[in-house]
Design a protein around this motif. Structure first.
Motif, PDB file in Angstrom:
ATOM      1  N   GLU A 308       2.867   1.534   9.068  1.00  0.00           N
ATOM      2  CA  GLU A 308       2.750   2.905   8.553  1.00  0.00           C
ATOM      3  C   GLU A 308       2.989   2.941   7.038  1.00  0.00           C
ATOM      4  N   PHE A 309       3.962   2.166   6.585  1.00  0.00           N
ATOM      5  CA  PHE A 309       4.219   2.087   5.139  1.00  0.00           C
ATOM      6  C   PHE A 309       2.966   1.564   4.416  1.00  0.00           C
ATOM      7  N   LEU A 310       2.379   0.482   4.948  1.00  0.00           N
ATOM      8  CA  LEU A 310       1.214  -0.128   4.296  1.00  0.00           C
ATOM      9  C   LEU A 310       0.018   0.826   4.311  1.00  0.00           C
ATOM     10  N   ALA A 311      -0.169   1.527   5.427  1.00  0.00           N
ATOM     11  CA  ALA A 311      -1.327   2.425   5.559  1.00  0.00           C
ATOM     12  C   ALA A 311      -1.294   3.529   4.509  1.00  0.00           C
ATOM     13  N   GLU A 312      -0.074   3.940   4.107  1.00  0.00           N
ATOM     14  CA  GLU A 312       0.088   5.018   3.118  1.00  0.00           C
ATOM     15  C   GLU A 312       0.007   4.504   1.687  1.00  0.00           C
ATOM     16  N   HIS A 313       0.067   3.175   1.518  1.00  0.00           N
ATOM     17  CA  HIS A 313       0.230   2.620   0.177  1.00  0.00           C
ATOM     18  C   HIS A 313      -1.089   2.628  -0.603  1.00  0.00           C
ATOM     19  N   PRO A 314      -1.090   3.110  -1.856  1.00  0.00           N
ATOM     20  CA  PRO A 314      -2.341   3.202  -2.627  1.00  0.00           C
ATOM     21  C   PRO A 314      -2.983   1.841  -2.905  1.00  0.00           C
ATOM     22  N   LYS A 315      -2.220   0.760  -2.852  1.00  0.00           N
ATOM     23  CA  LYS A 315      -2.809  -0.555  -3.150  1.00  0.00           C
ATOM     24  C   LYS A 315      -3.271  -1.282  -1.891  1.00  0.00           C
ATOM     25  N   VAL A 316      -3.223  -0.585  -0.750  1.00  0.00           N
ATOM     26  CA  VAL A 316      -3.694  -1.185   0.507  1.00  0.00           C
ATOM     27  C   VAL A 316      -4.911  -0.400   0.984  1.00  0.00           C
ATOM     28  N   ASP A 317      -6.031  -1.110   1.238  1.00  0.00           N
ATOM     29  CA  ASP A 317      -7.267  -0.444   1.661  1.00  0.00           C
ATOM     30  C   ASP A 317      -7.309  -0.198   3.157  1.00  0.00           C
ATOM     31  N   LYS A 318      -6.868  -1.188   3.954  1.00  0.00           N
ATOM     32  CA  LYS A 318      -6.986  -1.043   5.403  1.00  0.00           C
ATOM     33  C   LYS A 318      -5.902  -1.856   6.084  1.00  0.00           C
ATOM     34  N   VAL A 319      -5.400  -1.333   7.217  1.00  0.00           N
ATOM     35  CA  VAL A 319      -4.388  -2.045   8.009  1.00  0.00           C
ATOM     36  C   VAL A 319      -4.986  -2.286   9.390  1.00  0.00           C
ATOM     37  N   HIS A 320      -5.109  -3.559   9.782  1.00  0.00           N
ATOM     38  CA  HIS A 320      -5.746  -3.912  11.061  1.00  0.00           C
ATOM     39  C   HIS A 320      -4.685  -3.990  12.154  1.00  0.00           C
ATOM     40  N   TYR A 321      -4.085  -2.841  12.460  1.00  0.00           N
ATOM     41  CA  TYR A 321      -2.941  -2.796  13.389  1.00  0.00           C
ATOM     42  C   TYR A 321      -3.396  -2.125  14.685  1.00  0.00           C
TER      43      TYR A 321
END
Ligand code: PLP
Length: 429
Positions: A308-321
């Protein structure tokens, strides 16, 4: 080999059924046989003394299948390549999570996979298998087994690969399909393969002689807690116990579980290839199994916070979770039917490419930059240039493995500590 009914193999109190996590401390072990030791000792021995020559003869007859077991007779201990108490008790405990009749422990995940495949595949056969699979498995299927006349037919759920049905059709034109091998979720993309569908297809291919392809599932990523392939119709399940089951990044081992009839054939092959594990590793794995549920539950919960932290982060495009699958995604249906939780290993794409991914990886202070997964500590790696670097660029692109992708195996630290580390590392990008 059918196990005898012994008090230390009871799985219930009256009508109350005991849970696997309870049985991990006691199942299959009788302290009376080991001086009252509460824990199973390490049987660090290569061979076992027979009480008499007649006993030795009886043990060999049974081990070599020269006769059927008598009532109340179990295989005796002969030599640690055939078996050892630390492996036998561990094997009994491993069967509990997957609800399997029998199990075998191996020196590595790769020895479990290769020994199992060599047991059931013969020259002229075709191996139908999902793609992507673990690098070692892929090399075995693509480069080693063909040298023994066993051809490789991949299938997958992503663009550019045949579907299961297309792969089966292509394989049948070439020979007998010996095994349908499935790794799900796939590494590192978390693509899911429908195990029940594979089992249905395998059963539809049963010939007049009763033979049909066996469905073998590599359950390393979600098993044994969050996915039970035998219950979805698979014939055998294999593991790298190096990952979640060992769980402390301090050993290498594997397993194969399933019905007695199939597992005893694999046991015969293991005895001859000598791919079993040793007593010390067996003992470490029993220790690991006592906390398996605690560890897998903790890392699974941590992974959600981190995803959830990564999904909200502006420097992360996509989280394959797997916890983020959309309801209308066909993969979501498979997840609902087949998986109990999203696990704790997943990939995410950083905004940018290799340079940005490397900057982040090189800035981590708590998370370790290492391959492997399922340990107590959080591990992070770069699939395109590390675990998947021998996959041709074109196929990596089809799978969606880009140079911006980072894989994380979340550990059991405080999740906010891992988030603090990821946050400061992403700030450097
Ligand atoms: C690590 C791994 C293997 C190989 O296991 P080893 O114990 O390293 O031999 C096989 N399959 C999967 C999915 C893995 O992650």
């Amino acid at each position: 080999m059918k196990k005898l009914d012994k008090p230390y193999r009871h799985r219930e109190i009256g009508t109350h059924k005991l849970a696997p996590e309870t049985l991990m401390m006691s199942y299959g072990y009788d302290p009376k046989l080991s001086e009252g030791s509460v824990k199973c000792p390490i049987f660090q021995t290569s061979t076992f003394v027979f009480k008499s020559a007649e006993e030795g003869k009886a043990f060999f007859q049974l081990a070599y299948g020269l006769r059927e077991a008598k009532p109340a007779e179990e295989p005796g201990l002969i030599y640690s390549r055939i078996n050892n108490p630390d492996l036998e008790i561990l094997e009994d405990r491993l069967t509990l999570w997957d609800n399997a009749e029998s199990g075998l422990v191996f020196s590595s995940g790769m020895s479990a996979i290769s020994t199992t495949l060599l047991t059931f595949l013969r020259p002229g056969d075709v191996l139908v298998r999902s793609e992507p699979v673990y690098g070692g498995t892929e090399f075995l299927a693509e480069h080693v087994l063909p040298q023994f006349g066993i051809s490789d037919q991949p299938f997958g759920s992503y663009r550019g690969t045949p579907t299961l049905e297309q792969a089966v059709e292509a394989a049948r034109a070439r020979g007998r399909i010996g095994v349908i091998f499935v790794e799900t979720p796939a590494n590192p993309t978390n693509d899911l393969i429908d195990i029940a569908r594979c089992a249905e297809v395998a059963r539809s291919l049963q010939g007049p002689d009763g033979r049909r392809p066996l469905v073998v599932v590599d359950n390393t990523f979600l098993g044994p807690l969050w996915q039970q392939p035998l219950e979805c119709g698979a014939d055998l399940v294999v593991y790298s116990l190096t990952k979640y089951v060992g769980g402390h990044s301090d050993l290498v081992a594997g397993a194969c579980l399933g019905p007695d009839a199939l597992v005893s054939s694999v046991h015969g092959m293991r005895t001859i290839l000598g791919t079993m594990s040793g007593p010390h590793t067996g003992w470490l794995l029993m220790r690991s199994l006592e906390t398996l549920k605690l560890r897998m539950t903790s890392s699974m919960k941590n992974a959600r916070y981190i995803a959830e932290f990564l999904a909200e982060h502006p420097k992360v495009d996509k989280v394959h979770y797997l916890g983020f699958l959309e309801k209308d995604d066909p993969q979501s249906g498979i997840f609902q039917r087949q998986c109990k939780a999203p696990g704790s290993t997943f990939a995410f794409d950083i905004h940018g490419g290799e340079a940005e991914a490397y900057r982040m990886l090189n800035s981590l202070r708590l998370c370790r930059l290492a391959v492997s997964l399922g340990g107590t500590e959080t591990l992070v790696e770069h699939p395109a240039t590390m675990t998947h670097s021998d996959v041709p660029a074109e196929r990596l692109a089809q799978m969606g493995v880009t140079s911006a992708m980072v894989r994380i195996s979340v550990g059991i630290e405080h999740p906010q500590d891992v988030i603090a580390d990821l946050s400061q590392a992403l700030d450097t990008v």
